[in-house]
Design a protein around this motif. Structure first.
Motif, PDB file in Angstrom:
ATOM      1  N   ARG A 110      31.030 -10.121   5.116  1.00  0.00           N
ATOM      2  CA  ARG A 110      32.093 -10.265   4.296  1.00  0.00           C
ATOM      3  C   ARG A 110      33.425 -10.879   4.940  1.00  0.00           C
ATOM      4  NH1 ARG A 110      33.841  -4.471   3.203  1.00  0.00           N
ATOM      5  NH2 ARG A 110      33.593  -4.336   5.488  1.00  0.00           N
ATOM      6  N   TRP A 111      34.188 -11.648   4.141  1.00  0.00           N
ATOM      7  CA  TRP A 111      35.307 -12.340   4.587  1.00  0.00           C
ATOM      8  C   TRP A 111      36.788 -11.920   3.813  1.00  0.00           C
ATOM      9  CZ3 TRP A 111      36.478 -16.084   8.216  1.00  0.00           C
ATOM     10  CH2 TRP A 111      35.534 -16.420   8.937  1.00  0.00           C
ATOM     11  N   GLU A 112      37.833 -11.425   4.457  1.00  0.00           N
ATOM     12  CA  GLU A 112      38.741 -11.051   3.909  1.00  0.00           C
ATOM     13  C   GLU A 112      39.993 -12.219   4.269  1.00  0.00           C
ATOM     14  OE1 GLU A 112      41.928  -7.237   4.472  1.00  0.00           O
ATOM     15  OE2 GLU A 112      40.838  -8.075   6.288  1.00  0.00           O
ATOM     16  N   THR A 113      40.617 -12.547   3.026  1.00  0.00           N
ATOM     17  CA  THR A 113      41.678 -13.611   3.285  1.00  0.00           C
ATOM     18  C   THR A 113      42.975 -12.653   2.909  1.00  0.00           C
ATOM     19  OG1 THR A 113      41.551 -14.828   1.203  1.00  0.00           O
ATOM     20  CG2 THR A 113      40.436 -15.799   3.483  1.00  0.00           C
ATOM     21  N   PHE A 114      44.304 -12.642   3.691  1.00  0.00           N
ATOM     22  CA  PHE A 114      44.893 -11.859   3.254  1.00  0.00           C
ATOM     23  C   PHE A 114      46.695 -12.124   3.635  1.00  0.00           C
ATOM     24  CE2 PHE A 114      43.527 -10.446   7.273  1.00  0.00           C
ATOM     25  CZ  PHE A 114      44.493  -9.866   7.871  1.00  0.00           C
ATOM     26  N   HIS A 115      47.467 -11.563   2.930  1.00  0.00           N
ATOM     27  CA  HIS A 115      48.893 -11.814   3.177  1.00  0.00           C
ATOM     28  C   HIS A 115      49.552 -10.508   3.414  1.00  0.00           C
ATOM     29  CE1 HIS A 115      53.345 -12.438   2.017  1.00  0.00           C
ATOM     30  NE2 HIS A 115      53.080 -12.993   3.055  1.00  0.00           N
ATOM     31  N   THR A 116      49.952 -10.181   4.529  1.00  0.00           N
ATOM     32  CA  THR A 116      50.461  -8.724   4.774  1.00  0.00           C
ATOM     33  C   THR A 116      51.886  -8.514   4.101  1.00  0.00           C
ATOM     34  OG1 THR A 116      49.091  -8.176   6.603  1.00  0.00           O
ATOM     35  CG2 THR A 116      50.753  -6.884   6.659  1.00  0.00           C
ATOM     36  N   LEU A 117      52.341  -7.678   3.353  1.00  0.00           N
ATOM     37  CA  LEU A 117      53.414  -7.374   2.777  1.00  0.00           C
ATOM     38  C   LEU A 117      54.305  -6.319   3.401  1.00  0.00           C
ATOM     39  CD1 LEU A 117      52.199  -7.045  -0.805  1.00  0.00           C
ATOM     40  CD2 LEU A 117      53.123  -9.219   0.261  1.00  0.00           C
ATOM     41  N   GLY A 118      53.736  -5.629   4.382  1.00  0.00           N
ATOM     42  CA  GLY A 118      54.344  -4.566   4.680  1.00  0.00           C
ATOM     43  C   GLY A 118      53.601  -3.400   5.598  1.00  0.00           C
ATOM     44  N   GLU A 119      54.051  -2.438   6.070  1.00  0.00           N
ATOM     45  CA  GLU A 119      53.373  -1.502   6.820  1.00  0.00           C
ATOM     46  C   GLU A 119      52.933  -0.337   5.847  1.00  0.00           C
ATOM     47  OE1 GLU A 119      55.348   0.209  10.202  1.00  0.00           O
ATOM     48  OE2 GLU A 119      55.645  -1.974  11.054  1.00  0.00           O
ATOM     49  N   ALA A 120      51.994   0.574   6.091  1.00  0.00           N
ATOM     50  CA  ALA A 120      51.824   1.851   5.115  1.00  0.00           C
ATOM     51  C   ALA A 120      51.591   3.049   6.111  1.00  0.00           C
ATOM     52  CB  ALA A 120      50.353   1.492   4.586  1.00  0.00           C
ATOM     53  N   THR A 121      51.758   4.301   5.710  1.00  0.00           N
ATOM     54  CA  THR A 121      51.722   5.305   6.497  1.00  0.00           C
ATOM     55  C   THR A 121      50.250   5.890   6.585  1.00  0.00           C
ATOM     56  OG1 THR A 121      52.334   6.772   4.555  1.00  0.00           O
ATOM     57  CG2 THR A 121      53.980   5.877   5.960  1.00  0.00           C
ATOM     58  N   THR A 122      49.252   5.589   5.607  1.00  0.00           N
ATOM     59  CA  THR A 122      48.084   5.775   5.738  1.00  0.00           C
ATOM     60  C   THR A 122      46.946   4.941   5.853  1.00  0.00           C
ATOM     61  OG1 THR A 122      47.763   5.737   3.384  1.00  0.00           O
ATOM     62  CG2 THR A 122      48.529   7.571   4.250  1.00  0.00           C
ATOM     63  N   TYR A 123      45.775   5.124   6.232  1.00  0.00           N
ATOM     64  CA  TYR A 123      44.667   4.059   6.535  1.00  0.00           C
ATOM     65  C   TYR A 123      44.278   3.535   5.158  1.00  0.00           C
ATOM     66  CZ  TYR A 123      40.748   1.597   8.366  1.00  0.00           C
ATOM     67  OH  TYR A 123      39.796   0.691   8.757  1.00  0.00           O
ATOM     68  N   TYR A 124      43.884   4.290   4.216  1.00  0.00           N
ATOM     69  CA  TYR A 124      43.939   4.108   2.774  1.00  0.00           C
ATOM     70  C   TYR A 124      44.816   4.551   1.776  1.00  0.00           C
ATOM     71  CZ  TYR A 124      38.989   4.010   4.633  1.00  0.00           C
ATOM     72  OH  TYR A 124      37.953   3.921   5.580  1.00  0.00           O
ATOM     73  N   ALA A 125      45.108   3.924   0.696  1.00  0.00           N
ATOM     74  CA  ALA A 125      46.106   4.300  -0.262  1.00  0.00           C
ATOM     75  C   ALA A 125      45.766   5.697  -0.631  1.00  0.00           C
ATOM     76  CB  ALA A 125      46.141   3.555  -1.564  1.00  0.00           C
ATOM     77  N   ASN A 126      46.741   6.686  -0.731  1.00  0.00           N
ATOM     78  CA  ASN A 126      46.448   7.945  -1.210  1.00  0.00           C
ATOM     79  C   ASN A 126      45.371   8.695  -0.390  1.00  0.00           C
ATOM     80  OD1 ASN A 126      48.421   7.760  -3.261  1.00  0.00           O
ATOM     81  ND2 ASN A 126      47.079   6.858  -4.855  1.00  0.00           N
ATOM     82  N   GLN A 127      45.678   8.650   0.895  1.00  0.00           N
ATOM     83  CA  GLN A 127      44.598   9.215   1.848  1.00  0.00           C
ATOM     84  C   GLN A 127      44.359  10.698   1.621  1.00  0.00           C
ATOM     85  OE1 GLN A 127      44.595   7.660   5.658  1.00  0.00           O
ATOM     86  NE2 GLN A 127      42.880   8.699   6.436  1.00  0.00           N
ATOM     87  N   ALA A 128      45.556  11.052   1.686  1.00  0.00           N
ATOM     88  CA  ALA A 128      45.609  12.654   1.624  1.00  0.00           C
ATOM     89  C   ALA A 128      44.932  13.057   0.430  1.00  0.00           C
ATOM     90  CB  ALA A 128      46.970  13.069   1.769  1.00  0.00           C
TER      91      ALA A 128
END
Length: 162
Positions: A110-128
């Motif tokens: 798997r290859w991921e190309t990405f542009h980081t927009l900012g930080e997040a407070t969880t590993y995944y979205a809506n982790q809780a």
């Protein structure tokens, strides 16, 4: 300038953090209970490790870019390489918000190309309360879907995750 990206799944995060801190002669730039990242300049690499229930080993490789324009150029290169390209906009993964393009090489890496927009407070979205333990940040493998999609971890129809 682009930065090479390597993400490893590890069985023991604390021993791996100790190992890579000594190897790189640098403390992680991000350190969480399940994740660590080093943003190195020599070599210029975004090196990440995580302990999220995935089998130990290489999770994926990638290229981090500085702008959306650079991401679009890499998208054209991925398309020319012939693999299915799966966009993932506004993804929350690895304590960051990013726009991504995913593909696989002929061996299935798997290859991921990405542009980081900012930080997040969880590993995944809506982790809780997500309920998807050990899910990967990557969308469905390209050979499984020729249309843009998101993985179970980022499908809004799945238990409210992402």
């Amino acid at each position: 300038m682009n930065r090479f990206h390597v993400h490893l799944n590890v069985a023991d995060l604390s021993s791996s953090v100790r190992f890579y801190t000594e190897l790189f002669a640098a403390e992680p730039t991000v350190l969480k209970a399940d994740y660590a990242k080093w943003m190195l300049e020599n070599p210029r690499v975004n090196f990440a490790i995580s302990n999220t229930g995935q089998p130990p080993g290489v999770d994926h490789l990638g290229i981090q870019v500085d702008s959306e324009a650079d991401l679009a150029i890499l998208g054209q290169q991925l398309d020319a390489a012939g693999g299915a390209v799966i966009p993932e906009e506004g993804a929350t993964c690895c304590y960051a918000q990013s726009n991504k393009l995913w593909t696989e090489d002929p061996q299935g890496t798997r290859w991921e190309t990405f542009h980081t927009l900012g930080e997040a407070t969880t590993y995944y979205a809506n982790q809780a309360g997500c309920g998807d333990e050990g899910v990967a940040c990557a969308p469905v493998k390209p050979q499984q879907s020729a249309t843009p999609t998101r993985s179970k971890s980022c499908d809004s129809s799945t238990s409210g995750c992402c």
